[in-house]
Design an enzyme around this catalytic site. Structure first.
Site, short mmCIF file in Angstrom:
data_model
loop_
_atom_site.label_atom_id
_atom_site.label_comp_id
_atom_site.label_asym_id
_atom_site.label_seq_id
_atom_site.Cartn_x
_atom_site.Cartn_y
_atom_site.Cartn_z
N SER A 9 -1.85 -22.54 0.92
CA SER A 9 -2.14 -21.10 0.87
C SER A 9 -3.63 -20.83 0.99
CB SER A 9 -1.60 -20.49 -0.43
OG SER A 9 -2.10 -21.19 -1.55
N ASN A 59 -5.01 11.93 22.79
CA ASN A 59 -3.91 11.53 21.91
C ASN A 59 -4.37 11.33 20.46
OD1 ASN A 59 -2.22 11.43 24.15
ND2 ASN A 59 -2.80 9.32 24.59
N TYR A 96 8.13 -20.29 -12.97
CA TYR A 96 7.42 -20.25 -11.68
C TYR A 96 8.18 -21.00 -10.60
CZ TYR A 96 4.03 -20.98 -8.00
OH TYR A 96 3.42 -21.01 -6.77
N THR A 129 10.64 26.08 7.25
CA THR A 129 11.73 25.28 6.70
C THR A 129 12.59 24.94 7.91
OG1 THR A 129 13.12 27.19 6.24
CG2 THR A 129 11.72 26.45 4.44
N HIS A 130 13.14 23.76 7.93
CA HIS A 130 13.91 23.29 9.09
C HIS A 130 13.07 23.37 10.37
CE1 HIS A 130 17.40 23.78 6.41
NE2 HIS A 130 16.82 24.91 6.08
N GLN A 144 4.21 -17.95 -4.01
CA GLN A 144 3.01 -18.06 -3.17
C GLN A 144 3.06 -17.04 -2.03
OE1 GLN A 144 1.03 -21.90 -2.53
NE2 GLN A 144 1.70 -21.71 -0.40
N ASN A 170 -0.13 -22.27 -12.45
CA ASN A 170 0.84 -21.17 -12.55
C ASN A 170 0.27 -19.96 -13.31
OD1 ASN A 170 2.41 -22.98 -11.26
ND2 ASN A 170 3.86 -23.32 -12.94
N SER A 206 -5.85 8.69 27.82
CA SER A 206 -4.85 7.89 28.51
C SER A 206 -5.50 7.26 29.73
CB SER A 206 -3.68 8.78 28.93
OG SER A 206 -3.00 8.22 30.03
N LYS A 226 -5.16 13.85 28.95
CA LYS A 226 -4.64 13.56 27.62
C LYS A 226 -5.71 13.34 26.55
CE LYS A 226 -0.82 12.74 26.50
NZ LYS A 226 0.08 11.66 26.85
N GLU A 283 -1.18 8.87 14.24
CA GLU A 283 0.02 8.14 14.67
C GLU A 283 0.06 6.75 14.04
OE1 GLU A 283 0.69 10.32 19.00
OE2 GLU A 283 -0.02 8.26 18.95
N LYS A 310 1.22 -13.13 -1.78
CA LYS A 310 -0.17 -12.71 -1.53
C LYS A 310 -0.38 -11.96 -0.23
CE LYS A 310 -1.39 -16.35 -4.44
NZ LYS A 310 0.08 -16.57 -4.54
N1 ARG Z 1 -0.82 -21.60 -4.53
C1 ARG Z 1 0.11 -21.37 -5.59
C2 ARG Z 1 0.59 -19.91 -5.55
O1 ARG Z 1 0.04 -19.16 -4.86
C3 ARG Z 1 -0.54 -21.65 -6.91
C4 ARG Z 1 0.41 -22.08 -7.97
C5 ARG Z 1 1.01 -23.37 -7.61
N2 ARG Z 1 1.70 -23.97 -8.68
C6 ARG Z 1 2.52 -25.01 -8.47
N3 ARG Z 1 3.05 -25.51 -9.51
N4 ARG Z 1 2.75 -25.46 -7.30
O2 ARG Z 1 1.52 -19.54 -6.19
#
Ligand code: ARG
Length: 465
Positions: free
Chosen positions: A31, A293, A325, A163-164, A330, A118, A285, A291, A298, A333
């Site tokens: 990660s 836009n 956990y 309305t509508h 992971q 964790n 455009s 145009k 949007e 994120k």
């Molecule tokens: N990179 C992990 C996460 O984002 C960190 C925690 C990992 N813990 C483990 N026991 N593998 O969750």
């Protein structure tokens, strides 16, 4: 000095394994390329943890000094873009710990005492999200401040209320904008509320069951500005409901901005022509030279789908997980970061965009004279003269039908023509049939009368200051 009896393995956990992971698995499970965004939060959390360990006599004061010295160097390296992030070290936590150990030796290896990745990662996300929420709250306020300025300038400017999507009754443009102030006020309340639950400390939960070291969680919470500590270790390391709540609040905010975007787009259409957007928010455009836009609104509308998607991603990520956990987490994120980035950019751009709107008051008024917008006012007038509302409704419906077939609006009728529909109609009817009369009569709290709109704006300014 490095203790060679426990020589540094390649990976923090490789001791138990007899073969290395393949490159694909390494990439799949890592990660570091997205969680390095939490590097500063990770370091803050580690420093608070190490300080606590030293206070509790779990590590030596000299270890703490080494850790602090090493972390200061690492922060510099990161700020200068010199820190080398390595896929071999999986995530932000292991990258920083490994570098720390390289810089200061055994103290770096002691830092993780009484802690797990964790509870570490759960702490980092909460610190990161708290900052993002504070930024979003400030941006909502600037958007609102700009919105109030325009609402004030147009507290008297009439616009057809729909309305509508059919012309319904006159409202003021200021009143219309204040509806969005109210929506975003509730959005801000939601973020403030989410922040309360984000701002609790998971650290101390270790892997899942707590730790056998005599830690002081309250101290760490104070060091990191958390309001309280998470009360159950299993819950603290595993649940991401706070991130889901953040995404839900973000979805609602984006939904409101998407509605406003839809209105801007519609109002800017040459068929409607109520506003013009500043050129810097539009594009042309490549084939149609005429145009202009409204790309930015949007895209706000489009990005709302993306934010909703992240909310669903996180809900789905969480729903099948047994305690405690699991590596599934992971995956929290990227949707979370993307949501915060999208909301922050959208608010920034919106605060600027609304100040660049040119209002075409004449077109708004012209639209009002085409839709019998004061028909309800005529019905209310008859009620005040003693006619039951349902009968008044019927009388006005007949008058509107006649107006329609002769291509006129109600105020274009003469008194005699109007009296055909009800003898209760007198000369004073023309006051209520005007747009200004209609607006001014709705003068209770929440109504569209200019004086009420001004009061709502004044109240909003007090709340914002
Ligand atoms: N990179 C992990 C996460 O984002 C960190 C925690 C990992 N813990 C483990 N026991 N593998 O969750």
């Amino acid at each position: 000095m490095t203790d060679t009896s426990t020589s540094s393995p390649d990976k923090a956990w490789s001791g138990r394994f007899s073969e290395p992971v393949s490159d694909l698995v390494k990439r799949y499970t890592a990660s570091v390329f997205f969680d390095q965004r939490m590097a500063m939060q990770d370091i803050r959390g580690s420093l608070a943890h190490a300080k606590m360990l030293a206070r509790q006599g779990i590590i030596d004061k000299s270890d703490l000094a080494d850790i602090e010295r090493g972390m200061a160097l690492i922060m510099q390296e990161i700020e200068r873009g010199e820190f080398i992030w390595s896929l071999d070290d999986e995530d932000v936590h292991l990258n920083i710990e490994k570098r720390l150990t390289a810089l200061v030796g055994d103290a770096g290896k002691r830092m993780h005492t009484g802690r797990s990745r964790n509870d570490q990662v759960a702490t980092d996300i909460r610190l990161w999200l708290r900052d993002a929420i504070d930024q979003i709250l400030a941006l909502i306020r600037s958007f609102q401040a700009n919105l109030l300025d325009i609402a004030e300038q147009h507290a008297d400017t009439p616009l057809p209320g729909f309305t509508h999507l059919q012309v319904a009754q006159p409202v003021t443009f200021g009143h219309h904008l204040m509806a969005y102030y109210e929506m975003t006020r509730r959005d801000a309340e939601r973020f403030i509320d989410v922040r309360r639950r984000v701002n609790r400390l998971p650290l101390g939960s270790a892997a899942l069951a707590g730790t056998s070291f005599p830690i002081d969680r309250e101290f760490v919470a104070r060091e990191l500005g958390f309001d309280e500590v998470c009360a159950n270790s299993l819950d603290a390391v595993s649940d991401r409901d706070f991130a889901i709540e953040f995404c839900a609040a973000s979805s609602l905010l984006m939904m409101h901005l998407s509605r406003l975007s839809e209105e801007l787009i519609m109002w800017m259409s040459p068929r409607v022509g109520f506003i013009d957007l500043a050129d810097r928010f539009c594009t042309g455009s490549s084939i149609m030279p005429q145009k202009k836009n409204p790309d930015v609104p949007e895209l706000v509308r489009g990005k709302t789908g993306r934010v909703n998607g992240s909310l669903i991603a996180l809900l789905t990520l969480m729903k099948g997980q047994p305690l405690a956990y699991n590596k599934d987490n992971q995956e929290d994120k990227e949707p979370l970061f993307d949501t915060a980035d999208t909301v922050i950019d959208t608010l920034r751009i919106y605060a600027d965009m609304i100040t660049g709107i040119r209002i075409k008051a004449d077109a708004m008024r012209a639209a009002l004279t085409q839709g019998y917008a004061t028909a309800t006012d005529l019905a209310d007038y008859l009620v005040k003269k003693g006619l039951p509302f349902r009968d008044a409704h019927e009388v006005v419906a007949l008058a509107v039908r006649a107006a329609e077939s002769s291509g006129r609006d109600l105020p274009d009728f003469s008194l005699v023509e109007l009296q055909v529909y009800s003898s209760l109609i007198g000369e004073d009817v023309f006051q209520v049939l005007t747009v200004e009369g209609s607006l001014a009569s709705r003068k209770h709290i929440g109504g569209t009368a200019p004086e009420q709109v001004r009061q709502a704006i004044a109240q909003a300014r007090k709340t914002l200051s």
